[in-house]
Structures are given as C-alpha cells and as structure tokens.
Design a protein around this motif. Structure first.
Motif, PDB file in Angstrom:
ATOM      1  N   UNK A 138      35.441  41.392  72.392  1.00 35.74           N
ATOM      2  CA  UNK A 138      34.870  40.236  71.707  1.00 35.74           C
ATOM      3  C   UNK A 138      33.377  40.494  71.528  1.00 35.74           C
ATOM      4  N   UNK A 139      32.881  40.198  70.325  1.00 38.88           N
ATOM      5  CA  UNK A 139      31.464  40.417  70.008  1.00 38.88           C
ATOM      6  C   UNK A 139      30.879  39.088  69.546  1.00 38.88           C
ATOM      7  N   UNK A 140      29.861  38.587  70.264  1.00 33.44           N
ATOM      8  CA  UNK A 140      29.219  37.305  69.947  1.00 33.44           C
ATOM      9  C   UNK A 140      27.775  37.543  69.536  1.00 33.44           C
ATOM     10  N   UNK A 141      27.306  36.705  68.587  1.00 30.95           N
ATOM     11  CA  UNK A 141      25.927  36.845  68.095  1.00 30.95           C
ATOM     12  C   UNK A 141      25.354  35.473  67.746  1.00 30.95           C
ATOM     13  N   UNK A 142      24.030  35.326  68.002  1.00 24.96           N
ATOM     14  CA  UNK A 142      23.270  34.169  67.529  1.00 24.96           C
ATOM     15  C   UNK A 142      23.620  32.868  68.226  1.00 24.96           C
ATOM     16  N   UNK A 143      23.223  31.754  67.580  1.00 27.80           N
ATOM     17  CA  UNK A 143      23.463  30.422  68.106  1.00 27.80           C
ATOM     18  C   UNK A 143      22.166  29.699  68.404  1.00 27.80           C
ATOM     19  N   UNK A 144      22.282  28.413  68.692  1.00 30.13           N
ATOM     20  CA  UNK A 144      21.120  27.574  69.002  1.00 30.13           C
ATOM     21  C   UNK A 144      21.447  26.659  70.170  1.00 30.13           C
ATOM     22  N   UNK A 145      20.605  26.704  71.222  1.00 29.10           N
ATOM     23  CA  UNK A 145      20.764  25.824  72.383  1.00 29.10           C
ATOM     24  C   UNK A 145      19.406  25.278  72.826  1.00 29.10           C
ATOM     25  N   UNK A 146      18.579  24.920  71.847  1.00 27.12           N
ATOM     26  CA  UNK A 146      17.185  24.573  72.102  1.00 27.12           C
ATOM     27  C   UNK A 146      16.278  25.695  71.660  1.00 27.12           C
ATOM     28  N   UNK A 147      16.833  26.898  71.639  1.00 26.97           N
ATOM     29  CA  UNK A 147      16.161  28.084  71.115  1.00 26.97           C
ATOM     30  C   UNK A 147      17.130  28.821  70.201  1.00 26.97           C
ATOM     31  N   UNK A 148      16.586  29.435  69.154  1.00 24.80           N
ATOM     32  CA  UNK A 148      17.408  30.262  68.276  1.00 24.80           C
ATOM     33  C   UNK A 148      17.586  31.634  68.917  1.00 24.80           C
TER      34      UNK A 148
END
Length: 525
Positions: A329-339
């Motif tokens: 599995x390959x995950x990238x990016x997202x926002x949790x208060x910070x990009x």
C-alpha cells in the motif's frame, strides 16, 4: 527532470541491486507504515488530489493547498524513489489557439478521480475555478504524456467533486459527490469506456444517503462496496453493497471491529481485502488503518498511529503496488492541520482469503439453507447425524463450499448468533419499556401544562372582557364630561348676561331718581 516524451530507463546491475536492497531494508515487518526515504525535491504538500500506480510509478494529479487548486502532474519512480514532474502535451487534434499551457490542457482541480485504463490515466470530474455544467473526462497518455478531453455521449452526469469512480471491466461506475451549489448526490452513473457513453442507472431497494468524500471497492467483479463519507453536517460509518447484476442495494450485517465514522479517507484493495486509511469526523483524524475481508464482511484493525500523524489526514490518497514481488500500500499527502507531502508504504500481512460465504446468489443461498435445515431437523428429531448420499454431498459442496464436518461449527455459530440476537432483543425491549415510561411521563406533563394553559387562557378572556367594559365606561364618562363642560360654558354666559342686566337696571333706576328729585326736595323743604 521533466518527462517530455516517451522514455525507457535501463537500470544497470548495481542500480538493480541497490533498488532491491532499499526495499528489502524497508519491508522487514508486516502491517507497519514506513516513510520512504525520498531523494531530491518533493512536490508541494496538498490534499484532495488523485493518485494511481502505473508501471511502478506513482502518478499524482492536482489537489488543493491553502484554498488554491493545483494543476501539476507529479510522478514518483518507485524504483529509484525520486520525484519528477510531467508536462502534458496537447493533443494535436485539439484547437487550443496555439497555447500549449498545461493549465489549459489540464485545469487546476481538486476532489477529482484518477483511473488507469490501458496506457492512459483518466481524470474524471472534480472541482475547479471554472467548472462546467457536466462531468468532464480527460485522458493522459502514460507514454507520450498527451492530454485531451474525451468526448462522451448519452446521459452525461452533472458536474461534481468528492465522488467515487470505480473501474469494473471496461466500465467506470460513478456514485454520489457534491454537485453544483453544494448539492449532495447519491445518483449512480456508468461510463462505457469502449463507446464513451454515459448511462444513468436505476436501482432497487434503499440506496446510501447522499454523500461525498466516501470510498468504494469492487469484489468479484460483481459487488460494489461503498464505505463512509460525509454530508454537510455529519460523517458516516455505514457499508452499502450494490449487486451489479441485479442493481439491488443492500446493507449487510458486518462482523469484527467497530469502525468509526469518517470522510475524506482513501481505500485500496489487495487480493480480497479492502484497506482504508485516513479520513476524519470533523473533530479528529482517524488513526486506525482498517482492513475489510470482502468475502466475509469482517472488519479488522491493521495498525494504529498517533492522532497527529500525516496518515491521520483527510484528502489522503492510497494505491496498491507490487514492488520487488511484494504487494504494498502506498499513501501520499493529506491535511490534518498541516499539508503533507510524505510517502508511506505498508506491507500487509497475508489474510484469510477463503471462498465467499456472504456473497452468493439467492438460489444458492436457498439451496444451502435447505440442506442445513434438513441436517438440523434430522439431528434434533432422531438424535442421529443426518446421512447424505453422494448426490447430496456433491450438491452441498458445490453450493456452500463446505464439508460435512462444517455443519457442527455452523450450528454452533447459529446458536451463538441466536443468543446474541436474543440478548440484543432483550436490551431493545428494556429500552422500549424505558422509553414508554418516559413517553407516559411526558404525556402527563403535557396534560398538566394543557390544563394550566386553558386556565390562563380563561383568565385572560375574563380580563379582556373586563377591559372592554372599562373602555365603554371611560367612553361614556368622556361624553358626560364633554356635556358638563358645555353646560358650564352656558352657565358662564348666562352669568355674564345677568350681571350685565343687573347693571343696566341699576343705571335705569338712578336715571329715574335724578329726574324726580326736585319735587321731593321741594316737598321736603
């Protein structure tokens, strides 16, 4: 460097050895997220982008950052662990008025979908600064990097973002999303990639509630699974299944771990397991990485991370890839208060992939139920095991995929489930009794308040009647007062007249006396 045309990378022996050594050192343990040691410049951090894996490369398109839509195409070579950027070329058949600006070729957008189809990447729907009225499909050629708008026909869906797009054979199945003026959708459309024709699908039973930022998966090329997502006021944790042969919705019973509501998460499948990462519920990010065994519909938690970890983000992307013979599995990016712009990989531990039991045709289910019922009935009435002939065994094994020894475990499971249902039913009855008591109390309170209201209304009516009488009396008194003032005025006039008359009489008397005064004086004298 930029990819501006077709290229073929030939790796030397030392590079190949280094490539395998890097991945061997990274993938020592199962079910653990590992941050990739990326070399060189990374793409700008973002969320609500779209990603797909093709030819051992991770393609990332668009997204959003600080309220601004992005239009770039970033590529991570999973062999060398280096990023580069693709500059798409306009299709020579398109008329772009001589301007080959990539922003016109591939407009800045977010909440779109990216699907690999043959040697192309299809960019479907999404939000942009200059939206169209209907869904647009663009294609990017993986080899030549030519980009164009695909001409579609039929019942083209209205424009939207946050939808799900799932590839099933040569069809794209699009569900839900957020349309124009933030309208939430739960419609279902199919795009035939052979003819590029859209069709709206009519389904039966209860569909999922309108939503966006959900995720979908396909099982056995027949069942479309939809999990989570959100509306403008809440997030969902429900799982819905659409049978693509009968176009019938269902919401089957789920087993295993209880999952939290989430939207903005991402999903990817490996074998018969569907992995979910990221998302949140408007309060916090989801820290659990989930796995759903699709044949058995059992949730499990693969691993958990800290709440502020980049993987506990909304708008993250998740893809499956095969590197060095390992499915990852390959995950990238997202926002949790910070990009975020980090890349994480996870090697899932092999999980149970036995034959489907929950996903079977109604006929097969009925046949299996009749066989089991016969077994249970015979056992209960004779206290002897039900003996099947060869035809019975063959039929049963074809239908259920089980052996005779499985019936005991099935009966035990049914008994356990029966006890669970009975316990739940008892709790529901207790809840109903409590609610009935609360309802009776509320009804009594309502009756008392109604009586008090009627009493107050009666008093208010009396007061209104009294006020009306007082107003009538006041009016009459005002009239009497006005008459009194008139009489008083007339009296004053009469008094003035009387006074004037008296003065006139006195003057007349004096004048009379003066005229007769000499005679009296003479008499007196």
């Amino acid at each position: 460097m930029d990819f501006n045309g077709p290229s073929t990378t030939v790796m030397g022996t030392e590079e190949v050895d280094s490539y395998y050594n890097i991945w061997d050192s990274l993938l020592l343990a199962y079910d653990q997220w590992v941050a990739l040691p990326i070399s060189g410049q990374r793409p700008s951090a973002r969320y609500k982008h779209a990603a797909a894996v093709a030819q051992e490369k991770l393609y990332v398109t668009g997204g959003s950052r600080n309220g601004r839509y992005l239009s770039d195409i970033q590529v991570l070579d999973l062999r060398t662990l280096t990023w580069s950027m693709v500059k798409p070329h306009p299709d020579p058949n398109l008329d772009l008025k001589g301007d080959s600006n990539s922003q016109e070729i591939l407009p800045a957008s977010a909440s779109h979908s990216l699907v690999k189809w043959g040697n192309k990447l299809l960019v479907v729907a999404g939000h942009s600064k200059e939206p169209s009225d209907t869904v647009t499909v663009r294609s990017i050629d993986i080899e030549t990097h030519r980009c164009c708008v695909e001409k579609t026909s039929g019942e083209v869906p209205v424009a939207r973002g946050g939808q799900s797009v799932t590839l099933v054979g040569s069809r794209l199945i699009m569900f839900g999303g957020e349309g124009i003026s933030r309208k939430l959708l739960n419609d279902l459309h199919i795009l035939d990639l052979e003819t590029m024709r859209w069709d709206i699908v009519q389904t039966t039973q209860t569909p999922p509630a309108p939503r966006f930022d959900h995720t979908t998966a396909i099982h056995a090329e027949r069942y479309l699974l939809i999990f989570g997502g959100g509306s403008h006021s809440t997030c969902f944790s429900d799982l819905h299944v659409l049978d693509l042969e009968t176009m019938e919705w269902s919401q089957p019973q789920i087993q295993g771990e209880e999952v939290t509501a989430r939207a903005g998460h991402a999903g990817a499948t490996i074998d018969e397991n569907w992995y979910i990462v990221g998302g949140g519920d408007n309060k916090s990010g989801a820290s659990e990485t989930l796995a759903l065994n699709m044949p058995k519909l059992i949730w499990s938690v693969v691993t958990s991370i800290k709440g502020r970890d980049p993987l506990a983000s909304e708008g993250v992307s998740l893809c499956s890839a095969e590197i060095n013979g390992e499915k990852l599995l390959v995950a990238f990016g997202g926002y949790n208060g910070n990009y975020n712009n980090e890349v994480f990989v996870l090697k899932p531990k092999p999980r149970d992939s036995s034959k489907p039991k929950l996903f079977q045709s109604p006929a097969a289910a009925a046949a299996a139920a009749s066989v089991k019922a016969a077994y249970v009935l015979t056992t209960m009435t004779t206290n002897k095991p039900y003996v099947m002939n060869a035809d019975d065994v063959t039929s049963r094994e074809i239908i259920t995929g089980t052996s005779p020894q499985d019936f005991t475990s099935d009966i035990n499971a049914i008994t356990t489930e029966k006890k669970t249902v009975e316990s739940a039913l008892t709790e529901i009855r207790l809840d109903n009794s409590r609610l009935k008591g609360d309802l009776d109390e509320m009804n009594n309170t309502h009756a008392e308040l109604s009586k008090e209201l009627h009493s107050v209304q009666a008093q208010l009516a009396d007061e209104r009647s009294r006020c009306l009488k007082l107003e009538v009396q006041i009016t009459e008194l005002r009239k009497s007062l006005e008459s009194l003032q008139t009489v008083e005025h007339e009296l004053q006039v009469l008094q003035v007249q009387k006074s004037a008359s008296e003065q006139d009489m006195e003057l007349a008397a004096e004048e009379q006396g003066q005229r007769s005064g000499g005679v009296w004086k003479w008499i007196a004298g």
